[in-house]
Design a protein around this motif. Structure first.
Motif, PDB file in Angstrom:
ATOM      1  N   UNK A 121       0.825  -1.209   0.000  1.00 62.23           N
ATOM      2  CA  UNK A 121       0.000   0.000   0.000  1.00 62.23           C
ATOM      3  C   UNK A 121       0.861   1.262   0.000  1.00 62.23           C
ATOM      4  N   UNK A 122       1.923   1.257   0.771  1.00 61.65           N
ATOM      5  CA  UNK A 122       2.824   2.406   0.808  1.00 61.65           C
ATOM      6  C   UNK A 122       3.460   2.622  -0.562  1.00 61.65           C
ATOM      7  N   UNK A 123       3.947   1.555  -1.165  1.00 63.65           N
ATOM      8  CA  UNK A 123       4.566   1.663  -2.489  1.00 63.65           C
ATOM      9  C   UNK A 123       3.555   2.166  -3.520  1.00 63.65           C
ATOM     10  N   UNK A 124       2.343   1.630  -3.503  1.00 64.38           N
ATOM     11  CA  UNK A 124       1.316   2.096  -4.439  1.00 64.38           C
ATOM     12  C   UNK A 124       0.995   3.566  -4.224  1.00 64.38           C
ATOM     13  N   UNK A 125       0.972   3.984  -2.984  1.00 66.45           N
ATOM     14  CA  UNK A 125       0.720   5.391  -2.690  1.00 66.45           C
ATOM     15  C   UNK A 125       1.836   6.266  -3.266  1.00 66.45           C
ATOM     16  N   UNK A 139      -7.815   1.213  -7.678  1.00 65.80           N
ATOM     17  CA  UNK A 139      -8.565  -0.040  -7.504  1.00 65.80           C
ATOM     18  C   UNK A 139      -7.694  -1.103  -6.839  1.00 65.80           C
ATOM     19  N   UNK A 140      -6.426  -1.169  -7.216  1.00 61.40           N
ATOM     20  CA  UNK A 140      -5.506  -2.124  -6.595  1.00 61.40           C
ATOM     21  C   UNK A 140      -5.330  -1.790  -5.119  1.00 61.40           C
ATOM     22  N   UNK A 141      -5.223  -0.500  -4.802  1.00 58.67           N
ATOM     23  CA  UNK A 141      -5.087  -0.103  -3.394  1.00 58.67           C
ATOM     24  C   UNK A 141      -6.314  -0.539  -2.589  1.00 58.67           C
ATOM     25  N   UNK A 174      -6.331  -3.278   0.476  1.00 55.96           N
ATOM     26  CA  UNK A 174      -6.916  -3.030   1.806  1.00 55.96           C
ATOM     27  C   UNK A 174      -7.793  -4.211   2.201  1.00 55.96           C
ATOM     28  N   UNK A 175      -8.514  -4.743   1.231  1.00 56.00           N
ATOM     29  CA  UNK A 175      -9.335  -5.925   1.497  1.00 56.00           C
ATOM     30  C   UNK A 175      -8.485  -7.160   1.739  1.00 56.00           C
ATOM     31  N   UNK A 176      -7.327  -7.231   1.076  1.00 56.05           N
ATOM     32  CA  UNK A 176      -6.390  -8.332   1.309  1.00 56.05           C
ATOM     33  C   UNK A 176      -5.963  -8.332   2.770  1.00 56.05           C
ATOM     34  N   UNK A 177      -5.687  -7.158   3.300  1.00 50.50           N
ATOM     35  CA  UNK A 177      -5.279  -7.059   4.714  1.00 50.50           C
ATOM     36  C   UNK A 177      -6.403  -7.544   5.616  1.00 50.50           C
ATOM     37  N   UNK A 228      -2.114 -12.700  -7.078  1.00 50.55           N
ATOM     38  CA  UNK A 228      -1.629 -13.108  -8.399  1.00 50.55           C
ATOM     39  C   UNK A 228      -2.149 -12.189  -9.496  1.00 50.55           C
ATOM     40  N   UNK A 229      -3.414 -11.822  -9.416  1.00 54.03           N
ATOM     41  CA  UNK A 229      -3.983 -10.942 -10.440  1.00 54.03           C
ATOM     42  C   UNK A 229      -3.372  -9.545 -10.380  1.00 54.03           C
ATOM     43  N   UNK A 230      -3.119  -9.053  -9.178  1.00 51.22           N
ATOM     44  CA  UNK A 230      -2.451  -7.754  -9.051  1.00 51.22           C
ATOM     45  C   UNK A 230      -1.070  -7.832  -9.686  1.00 51.22           C
TER      46      UNK A 230
END
Length: 189
Positions: free
Chosen positions: A38-42, A170-172, A176-179, A85-87
């Motif tokens: 999440x930090x990297x995506x941000x 959308x990935x972020x 968040x849901x992954x967490x 995997x999809x991400x």
């Protein structure tokens, strides 16, 4: 950053070796790796979605799968693996490399890859116990449809910076849901 990555790798190896075969125990740093993602995506944000009014899209994340109590542990592991995997698949496209800072993108890819490697023993164990039908079940299929909807969108928008920004957001949201899902798995153990 290389030192941090080395330390994370050591933690993964240690936590994997400490996990017994009783149930599926995710390494303790698995949620930390998701937070790193999440930090990297941000940090990868280059433009604001507000500057892209013609590219607005709602990929309709199947949030009920994550928030629903009906997902069993075996399904949760399969859904988690599918999401990661999809991400990673999205981020491995040639067009992704031209959309973002390559250093950050590569770091994110490595974190996602490490998470997938961490999940392998759990997924194999669950598949052995439940059979190989996990990947064809409803929750896993819903996640697959969600992510595969991003590819035509990107193509339609000619892989523009705006399109990639909506995909990044959308990935972020999905991470968040992954967490949330990882925390549920930890609570199941």
């Amino acid at each position: 950053m290389a030192l941090l990555l080395s330390l994370l790798t050591v933690l993964v190896v240690l936590s994997c070796s400490l996990s017994g075969s009783v149930g599926c125990v995710l390494p303790q740093n698995h949620i930390l790796l998701s937070n790193d993602s999440l930090v990297l995506l941000s940090q990868m944000q280059r433009i604001s979605t507000w500057s892209c009014p013609n590219d607005t899209v709602d990929f309709r994340f199947p949030r009920g799968i994550i928030n629903g109590i009906q997902v069993q542990e075996a399904q949760a592991i399969s859904v988690l693996q599918g999401m990661l995997q999809h991400i990673l698949d999205l981020l491995l496209t040639d067009h992704a490399s031209s959309a973002w800072n390559t250093t950050l993108l590569n770091q994110l890819r490595m974190v996602l890859y490490q998470q997938l490697k961490n999940l392998e023993p759990c997924l194999m164990q669950e598949m052995k116990e439940q059979g190989t039908t996990l990947s064809s079940q409803g929750p896993t299929r819903a996640v697959e449809r969600y992510f595969w909807g991003m590819f035509p969108y990107l193509k339609k928008k000619k892989y523009s910076d705006c399109a990639w920004e909506f995909v990044r957001v959308a990935i972020m949201r999905s991470l968040s849901s992954v967490i949330t899902l990882q925390e549920r798995l930890s609570d199941m153990d």
